[in-house]
Design a protein around this motif. Structure first.
Motif, PDB file in Angstrom:
ATOM      1  N   ARG A 138      -2.534  98.493  38.601  1.00  0.00           N
ATOM      2  CA  ARG A 138      -1.972  97.263  39.430  1.00  0.00           C
ATOM      3  C   ARG A 138      -2.796  96.295  38.984  1.00  0.00           C
ATOM      4  O   ARG A 138      -2.781  95.113  39.854  1.00  0.00           O
ATOM      5  CB  ARG A 138      -2.373  97.761  41.116  1.00  0.00           C
ATOM      6  N   LYS A 139      -3.660  96.120  38.065  1.00  0.00           N
ATOM      7  CA  LYS A 139      -4.539  95.160  37.665  1.00  0.00           C
ATOM      8  C   LYS A 139      -3.569  94.067  37.884  1.00  0.00           C
ATOM      9  O   LYS A 139      -2.432  93.605  37.200  1.00  0.00           O
ATOM     10  CB  LYS A 139      -4.715  95.237  35.969  1.00  0.00           C
ATOM     11  N   GLY A 140      -4.047  92.736  38.139  1.00  0.00           N
ATOM     12  CA  GLY A 140      -3.489  91.459  38.240  1.00  0.00           C
ATOM     13  C   GLY A 140      -2.930  91.115  39.621  1.00  0.00           C
ATOM     14  O   GLY A 140      -2.438  90.090  40.014  1.00  0.00           O
ATOM     15  N   LYS A 141      -2.709  92.248  40.555  1.00  0.00           N
ATOM     16  CA  LYS A 141      -2.058  92.047  41.786  1.00  0.00           C
ATOM     17  C   LYS A 141      -3.113  91.822  42.792  1.00  0.00           C
ATOM     18  O   LYS A 141      -4.324  92.441  42.875  1.00  0.00           O
ATOM     19  CB  LYS A 141      -1.290  93.375  42.147  1.00  0.00           C
ATOM     20  N   ALA A 142      -3.275  90.835  43.512  1.00  0.00           N
ATOM     21  CA  ALA A 142      -4.105  90.310  44.664  1.00  0.00           C
ATOM     22  C   ALA A 142      -3.634  91.044  45.899  1.00  0.00           C
ATOM     23  O   ALA A 142      -2.550  91.276  46.126  1.00  0.00           O
ATOM     24  CB  ALA A 142      -4.168  88.973  44.937  1.00  0.00           C
ATOM     25  N   PRO A 143      -4.721  91.209  46.975  1.00  0.00           N
ATOM     26  CA  PRO A 143      -6.018  91.200  46.351  1.00  0.00           C
ATOM     27  C   PRO A 143      -6.844  92.400  45.690  1.00  0.00           C
ATOM     28  O   PRO A 143      -6.202  93.412  45.854  1.00  0.00           O
ATOM     29  CB  PRO A 143      -6.746  91.143  47.868  1.00  0.00           C
ATOM     30  N   ALA A 144      -7.654  92.295  44.605  1.00  0.00           N
ATOM     31  CA  ALA A 144      -8.172  93.237  43.937  1.00  0.00           C
ATOM     32  C   ALA A 144      -9.225  93.847  44.855  1.00  0.00           C
ATOM     33  O   ALA A 144      -9.949  93.089  45.560  1.00  0.00           O
ATOM     34  CB  ALA A 144      -8.742  92.619  42.551  1.00  0.00           C
ATOM     35  N   PRO A 145      -9.496  95.198  44.637  1.00  0.00           N
ATOM     36  CA  PRO A 145     -10.521  95.777  45.219  1.00  0.00           C
ATOM     37  C   PRO A 145     -11.759  95.328  44.647  1.00  0.00           C
ATOM     38  O   PRO A 145     -11.816  94.842  43.458  1.00  0.00           O
ATOM     39  CB  PRO A 145     -10.230  97.087  45.154  1.00  0.00           C
ATOM     40  N   GLN A 146     -12.761  95.538  45.296  1.00  0.00           N
ATOM     41  CA  GLN A 146     -14.304  95.354  45.036  1.00  0.00           C
ATOM     42  C   GLN A 146     -14.988  96.244  44.348  1.00  0.00           C
ATOM     43  O   GLN A 146     -14.797  97.486  44.695  1.00  0.00           O
ATOM     44  CB  GLN A 146     -14.822  94.236  46.158  1.00  0.00           C
ATOM     45  N   VAL A 147     -16.081  95.927  43.635  1.00  0.00           N
ATOM     46  CA  VAL A 147     -17.069  96.770  43.175  1.00  0.00           C
ATOM     47  C   VAL A 147     -18.505  95.858  43.370  1.00  0.00           C
ATOM     48  O   VAL A 147     -18.653  94.929  42.883  1.00  0.00           O
ATOM     49  CB  VAL A 147     -16.978  96.868  41.709  1.00  0.00           C
ATOM     50  N   LEU A 148     -19.431  96.598  44.233  1.00  0.00           N
ATOM     51  CA  LEU A 148     -20.549  96.115  44.462  1.00  0.00           C
ATOM     52  C   LEU A 148     -21.559  95.985  43.272  1.00  0.00           C
ATOM     53  O   LEU A 148     -21.661  97.168  42.409  1.00  0.00           O
ATOM     54  CB  LEU A 148     -21.298  96.935  45.479  1.00  0.00           C
ATOM     55  N   VAL A 149     -22.315  94.893  43.049  1.00  0.00           N
ATOM     56  CA  VAL A 149     -23.037  94.589  41.818  1.00  0.00           C
ATOM     57  C   VAL A 149     -24.117  94.157  42.239  1.00  0.00           C
ATOM     58  O   VAL A 149     -24.287  93.122  43.038  1.00  0.00           O
ATOM     59  CB  VAL A 149     -22.244  93.596  40.983  1.00  0.00           C
ATOM     60  N   CYS A 150     -25.126  94.732  41.684  1.00  0.00           N
ATOM     61  CA  CYS A 150     -26.911  94.084  41.928  1.00  0.00           C
ATOM     62  C   CYS A 150     -27.412  94.138  40.733  1.00  0.00           C
ATOM     63  O   CYS A 150     -27.383  95.164  39.739  1.00  0.00           O
ATOM     64  CB  CYS A 150     -27.517  94.733  43.053  1.00  0.00           C
ATOM     65  N   GLY A 151     -28.393  93.209  40.508  1.00  0.00           N
ATOM     66  CA  GLY A 151     -29.385  93.235  39.236  1.00  0.00           C
ATOM     67  C   GLY A 151     -30.337  91.914  39.289  1.00  0.00           C
ATOM     68  O   GLY A 151     -29.617  91.021  39.888  1.00  0.00           O
ATOM     69  N   ASP A 152     -31.095  91.814  38.449  1.00  0.00           N
ATOM     70  CA  ASP A 152     -32.051  90.826  38.267  1.00  0.00           C
ATOM     71  C   ASP A 152     -31.576  89.953  36.870  1.00  0.00           C
ATOM     72  O   ASP A 152     -32.330  88.814  36.625  1.00  0.00           O
ATOM     73  CB  ASP A 152     -33.416  91.248  38.322  1.00  0.00           C
ATOM     74  N   ASP A 153     -30.952  90.292  36.043  1.00  0.00           N
ATOM     75  CA  ASP A 153     -30.551  89.545  34.776  1.00  0.00           C
ATOM     76  C   ASP A 153     -29.100  88.947  35.051  1.00  0.00           C
ATOM     77  O   ASP A 153     -28.131  89.437  34.896  1.00  0.00           O
ATOM     78  CB  ASP A 153     -30.485  90.840  33.653  1.00  0.00           C
ATOM     79  N   PRO A 154     -29.122  87.519  35.160  1.00  0.00           N
ATOM     80  CA  PRO A 154     -27.976  87.023  35.124  1.00  0.00           C
ATOM     81  C   PRO A 154     -26.838  87.207  33.912  1.00  0.00           C
ATOM     82  O   PRO A 154     -25.708  87.443  34.143  1.00  0.00           O
ATOM     83  CB  PRO A 154     -28.337  85.429  35.304  1.00  0.00           C
ATOM     84  N   ASP A 155     -27.423  87.314  32.908  1.00  0.00           N
ATOM     85  CA  ASP A 155     -26.784  87.242  31.822  1.00  0.00           C
ATOM     86  C   ASP A 155     -25.930  88.813  31.754  1.00  0.00           C
ATOM     87  O   ASP A 155     -24.414  88.870  31.157  1.00  0.00           O
ATOM     88  CB  ASP A 155     -27.488  86.945  30.426  1.00  0.00           C
ATOM     89  N   ALA A 156     -26.955  89.669  32.162  1.00  0.00           N
ATOM     90  CA  ALA A 156     -26.126  91.128  31.892  1.00  0.00           C
ATOM     91  C   ALA A 156     -25.250  91.271  33.210  1.00  0.00           C
ATOM     92  O   ALA A 156     -24.187  92.046  33.070  1.00  0.00           O
ATOM     93  CB  ALA A 156     -27.239  92.018  32.359  1.00  0.00           C
ATOM     94  N   LYS A 157     -25.411  90.624  34.301  1.00  0.00           N
ATOM     95  CA  LYS A 157     -24.607  90.531  35.364  1.00  0.00           C
ATOM     96  C   LYS A 157     -23.178  89.755  35.254  1.00  0.00           C
ATOM     97  O   LYS A 157     -22.242  90.338  35.497  1.00  0.00           O
ATOM     98  CB  LYS A 157     -25.105  89.907  36.740  1.00  0.00           C
TER      99      LYS A 157
END
Length: 212
Positions: A138-157
């Motif tokens: 269903r990619k591209g259909k809104a609203p997309a489900p979420q994935v929680l993301v945490c980290g200290d490296d902005p580029d990696a995020k």
């Protein structure tokens, strides 16, 4: 992008196959048998190799092993200097019934302490693997489900966010890596909802801020 998958269970295999469909160069590594790696590579049109080979040739890594295998896979992986690493591991006991770390630290923080020069991002660990294929479909259909993301490296995020969107999810910014000590217990809640409650395991979630 050259993506190395460290761990070829449900999480690693599921994400690796879908990233391969998005035209990323995927290499599978770390399985109980070489036959399994060969099958994954053949079925997805990807590569397979040792952990050391995969780390050396990849631009970004996914760490997707059971917590009991962390020592072994890190020893084979080496120092991971400068590598963005998406971590979906939850620090569970051998029975997958209890967290072995929590509230004052987290699995993500322990990994960062052990390999401090890698760019660690915690993600996908609150998302059952059974949801990957239907979300991708269903990619591209809104609203997309979420994935929680945490980290200290902005580029990696940023890299992690792009790969999350490739699967059909949207990244939900959850702050610094230390917040994994609160997110990892939430994985136990999503596991309960997915596997113990009616409706099947293809569970997704969205958090919304109400305005006005």
């Amino acid at each position: 992008m050259r993506i190395g998958i460290l761990g070829s269970g449900l999480m690693g295999a599921g994400l690796g196959r879908l990233w391969a469909l998005c035209d990323h160069d995927v290499t599978f590594s770390y399985a109980r048998s070489r036959h399994k790696l060969e099958r994954l590579a053949r079925e997805s049109g990807s590569a397979q190799g040792t952990v050391a080979e995969t780390v050396a040739t990849s631009e970004v890594l996914l760490l997707a092993v059971h917590w009991s295998r962390i020592d072994d896979v890190l020893e084979q992986a080496g120092e991971l200097d400068g590598k963005p690493v998406l971590n979906c591991c939850v620090p569970l006991n051998d029975r997958n019934s209890e967290l072995v770390l929590g509230t004052t630290t987290s699995g993500a923080e322990e990994l960062a302490r052990r390999r401090p020069r890698a760019g660690w991002v915690s993600c996908f660990n609150t998302t059952p693997s059974e949801s990957f294929a239907p979300v991708f479909a269903r990619k591209g259909k809104a609203p997309a489900p979420q994935v929680l993301v945490c980290g200290d490296d902005p580029d990696a995020k940023t890299i992690a966010g792009g790969l999350i969107r490739d699967i059909g999810f949207t990244p939900l910014e959850a702050g610094r890596l230390r917040n994994a000590r609160f997110i990892e217990p939430f994985a136990m809640a999503t596991a309960e909802l997915a596997y113990a409650q009616p409706g099947g395991p293809a569970l997704t979630y969205r958090f919304e801020k109400l305005r006005g």
